[in-house]
Structure formats: structure tokens, C-alpha cells
Design a protein around this motif. Structure first.
Motif, mmCIF file in Angstrom:
data_model
loop_
_atom_site.group_PDB
_atom_site.id
_atom_site.type_symbol
_atom_site.label_atom_id
_atom_site.label_comp_id
_atom_site.label_asym_id
_atom_site.label_seq_id
_atom_site.Cartn_x
_atom_site.Cartn_y
_atom_site.Cartn_z
ATOM 1 N N GLN A 116 66.745 1.524 -20.022
ATOM 2 C CA GLN A 116 66.430 1.707 -21.446
ATOM 3 C C GLN A 116 66.921 3.058 -21.963
ATOM 4 O O GLN A 116 67.443 3.150 -23.073
ATOM 5 C CB GLN A 116 64.919 1.554 -21.664
ATOM 6 N N THR A 117 66.787 4.105 -21.154
ATOM 7 C CA THR A 117 67.261 5.429 -21.558
ATOM 8 C C THR A 117 68.779 5.427 -21.718
ATOM 9 O O THR A 117 69.314 5.979 -22.687
ATOM 10 C CB THR A 117 66.834 6.501 -20.528
ATOM 11 N N ALA A 118 69.478 4.795 -20.777
ATOM 12 C CA ALA A 118 70.942 4.723 -20.856
ATOM 13 C C ALA A 118 71.369 3.959 -22.104
ATOM 14 O O ALA A 118 72.292 4.380 -22.810
ATOM 15 C CB ALA A 118 71.506 4.058 -19.601
ATOM 16 N N ALA A 119 70.697 2.864 -22.407
ATOM 17 C CA ALA A 119 71.011 2.076 -23.602
ATOM 18 C C ALA A 119 70.770 2.894 -24.873
ATOM 19 O O ALA A 119 71.577 2.857 -25.814
ATOM 20 C CB ALA A 119 70.183 0.792 -23.631
ATOM 21 N N LYS A 120 69.700 3.663 -24.870
ATOM 22 C CA LYS A 120 69.386 4.494 -26.035
ATOM 23 C C LYS A 120 70.451 5.562 -26.241
ATOM 24 O O LYS A 120 70.939 5.770 -27.352
ATOM 25 C CB LYS A 120 68.003 5.123 -25.854
ATOM 26 N N ARG A 121 70.838 6.247 -25.174
ATOM 27 C CA ARG A 121 71.861 7.299 -25.281
ATOM 28 C C ARG A 121 73.201 6.734 -25.742
ATOM 29 O O ARG A 121 73.967 7.420 -26.418
ATOM 30 C CB ARG A 121 72.051 7.997 -23.936
ATOM 31 N N LEU A 156 79.277 2.212 -22.206
ATOM 32 C CA LEU A 156 78.790 3.598 -22.173
ATOM 33 C C LEU A 156 77.457 3.678 -21.434
ATOM 34 O O LEU A 156 77.255 4.558 -20.599
ATOM 35 C CB LEU A 156 78.617 4.140 -23.597
ATOM 36 N N ALA A 157 76.546 2.744 -21.738
ATOM 37 C CA ALA A 157 75.240 2.734 -21.071
ATOM 38 C C ALA A 157 75.422 2.569 -19.569
ATOM 39 O O ALA A 157 74.759 3.235 -18.769
ATOM 40 C CB ALA A 157 74.362 1.620 -21.634
ATOM 41 N N ARG A 158 76.334 1.706 -19.172
ATOM 42 C CA ARG A 158 76.625 1.478 -17.749
ATOM 43 C C ARG A 158 77.090 2.781 -17.091
ATOM 44 O O ARG A 158 76.635 3.130 -16.005
ATOM 45 C CB ARG A 158 77.712 0.407 -17.655
ATOM 46 N N GLU A 179 79.122 7.311 -37.742
ATOM 47 C CA GLU A 179 77.795 7.830 -37.407
ATOM 48 C C GLU A 179 77.372 7.400 -36.002
ATOM 49 O O GLU A 179 76.841 8.200 -35.228
ATOM 50 C CB GLU A 179 76.761 7.360 -38.442
ATOM 51 N N THR A 180 77.619 6.137 -35.648
ATOM 52 C CA THR A 180 77.286 5.655 -34.301
ATOM 53 C C THR A 180 78.133 6.376 -33.269
ATOM 54 O O THR A 180 77.653 6.744 -32.198
ATOM 55 C CB THR A 180 77.486 4.124 -34.197
ATOM 56 N N GLU A 181 79.410 6.617 -33.603
ATOM 57 C CA GLU A 181 80.290 7.349 -32.706
ATOM 58 C C GLU A 181 79.759 8.761 -32.471
ATOM 59 O O GLU A 181 79.709 9.236 -31.334
ATOM 60 C CB GLU A 181 81.708 7.414 -33.272
ATOM 61 N N ARG A 182 79.341 9.435 -33.546
ATOM 62 C CA ARG A 182 78.815 10.798 -33.418
ATOM 63 C C ARG A 182 77.601 10.815 -32.493
ATOM 64 O O ARG A 182 77.492 11.650 -31.596
ATOM 65 C CB ARG A 182 78.436 11.353 -34.800
ATOM 66 N N ARG A 183 76.686 9.852 -32.678
ATOM 67 C CA ARG A 183 75.485 9.798 -31.846
ATOM 68 C C ARG A 183 75.822 9.451 -30.392
ATOM 69 O O ARG A 183 75.203 9.968 -29.474
ATOM 70 C CB ARG A 183 74.493 8.779 -32.417
ATOM 71 N N ALA A 184 76.790 8.552 -30.203
ATOM 72 C CA ALA A 184 77.204 8.179 -28.841
ATOM 73 C C ALA A 184 77.816 9.386 -28.130
ATOM 74 O O ALA A 184 77.549 9.626 -26.946
ATOM 75 C CB ALA A 184 78.190 7.018 -28.870
#
Length: 195
Positions: A116-121, A156-158, A179-184
Motif C-alpha cells: 500500500q505504501t509503494a502504491a501511494k508513493r 513505479l510501485a513495483r 501534477e501526477t508526474e510531479r507527485r510520482a
């Protein structure tokens, strides 16, 4: 086996071509220090993906040397090398299983909270929560069609979950909105700090 203690990558006088008549990389010299984030930019066909392929040892250079922590990669078993590298490609390949299993492919011993943490990040939580069965939704088999951007976020999560000392990325956010790119990218930085 390869013992990555720092993760410093060096390319020395590297030349490479997919055939003898067409060189893709010409006399490349590059030093990447451990912990350093480096972006290689250039037009399509300039050799960016090829460079990553040499570090992951999908190919060996025609001439020159690629090392990690001073060790010539040609002297290392490919499996040993790849266990220490996380890769995120522009087009993430997914297994025909659940979203959870696709993320956990990066670390088969991962606990639920780590997934879940990896998916969130990776900025994947929002779309995963909207799937009918969330992390347990099956990819592909029941017609769940994920967008390229969603597949990239699972990739990315993987990689975050694998937590390898070396992370190679080939346009991993090319299909994400700004915005999603910046957060990723923030997630990538955070993941490196927490290693």
C-alpha cells in the motif's frame, strides 16, 4: 554475485551498436555517484534506452567498460546484477493476475502495508481504490483495461517495493499528467531517501 555497497555506475569509452554498420553510442564516458539522480535527455533514437540496457546488461558494449562500484559487469552473473536493479520502463509489462500481485512482483515477501505504501508513493492508490476489487482486481483476465499511465504507476510501485540500490527508469512518467508526474517524482525521491 554482485555485492552493491554503494551503487556507483561508470561507463568508460563505451561504444555500442545493434549491428556493425550503425553505432548508437559513441565513446560514452559517464560517472554516476552512489545516491545521485541523473537524467539523460535527448531526442528519440539518441541512445537513452540503450544506455540503460547496458547498465542492466541486456547487452554488453562493443568496446569500453560498464562498472558498478568498480566491478566490470561482464564478470557478474546477469541474475545477480538484476536482483540489485529496479527498472521502470515506459511500457510496463503486467502479469495476468491481481494488481496486488503485480506490485508485489517487485518483492514477493512484501507485507500488505508495504504494498500500500509503494502504491501511494507511485500515485497509484487513487485509481486502485476505484477498481471494483481494489488491489485484488485482476489485470487483463476480466476485462480490466488499465491505461498506459496506470500501468506506469504500477511499474513505479513495483520498483519502490523492490527497493533495489539502483533504480533505472526509461520515461516512467511519460503518460502521466503534470501534477501526477510531479507527485510520482517526489515519491521517487522519498523512496531513495528511505533506503
Amino acid at each position: 554475485g554482485l555485492s552493491v555497497t554503494r551503487g556507483a555506475i561508470t561507463l568508460t569509452a563505451v561504444n555500442f551498436g545493434y549491428d556493425e554498420e550503425k553505432r548508437v553510442l559513441h565513446d560514452i564516458n559517464l560517472q554516476i555517484q552512489a545516491g545521485e539522480m541523473v537524467a539523460v535527455v535527448g531526442p528519440t533514437g539518441s541512445g537513452k534506452s540503450t544506455l540503460l540496457s547496458l547498465v542492466a546488461r541486456f547487452y554488453d558494449p562493443d568496446t569500453g567498460v560498464v562498472t558498478i562500484d568498480g566491478l566490470d559487469l561482464r564478470s557478474v552473473r546477469k541474475q545477480s546484477l538484476r536482483e540489485r536493479i529496479g527498472m521502470v520502463l515506459q511500457d510496463t509489462v503486467l502479469l495476468s493476475s491481481t494488481v496486488r500481485e503485480n506490485i508485489a512482483y517487485g518483492n514477493l515477501k512484501a507485507k500488505a502495508e508495504e504494498i500500500q505504501t509503494a502504491a501511494k508513493r507511485a500515485q497509484a492508490s487513487a485509481f486502485i481504490e476505484k477498481l471494483p476489487q481494489g488491489l485484488d482486481a485482476r489485470v487483463g483476465e476480466r476485462g480490466i483495461q488499465l491505461s498506459v499511465g496506470q500501468r506506469q504507476r504500477i511499474g513505479l510501485a513495483r520498483a519502490f517495493l523492490k527497493n533495489a540500490p539502483i533504480l533505472l527508469m526509461d520515461e516512467p512518467t511519460s503518460s502521466l499528467d503534470p501534477e501526477t508526474e510531479r507527485r510520482a517524482l517526489e515519491g521517487i525521491r522519498e523512496n531513495r531517501v528511505n533506503m
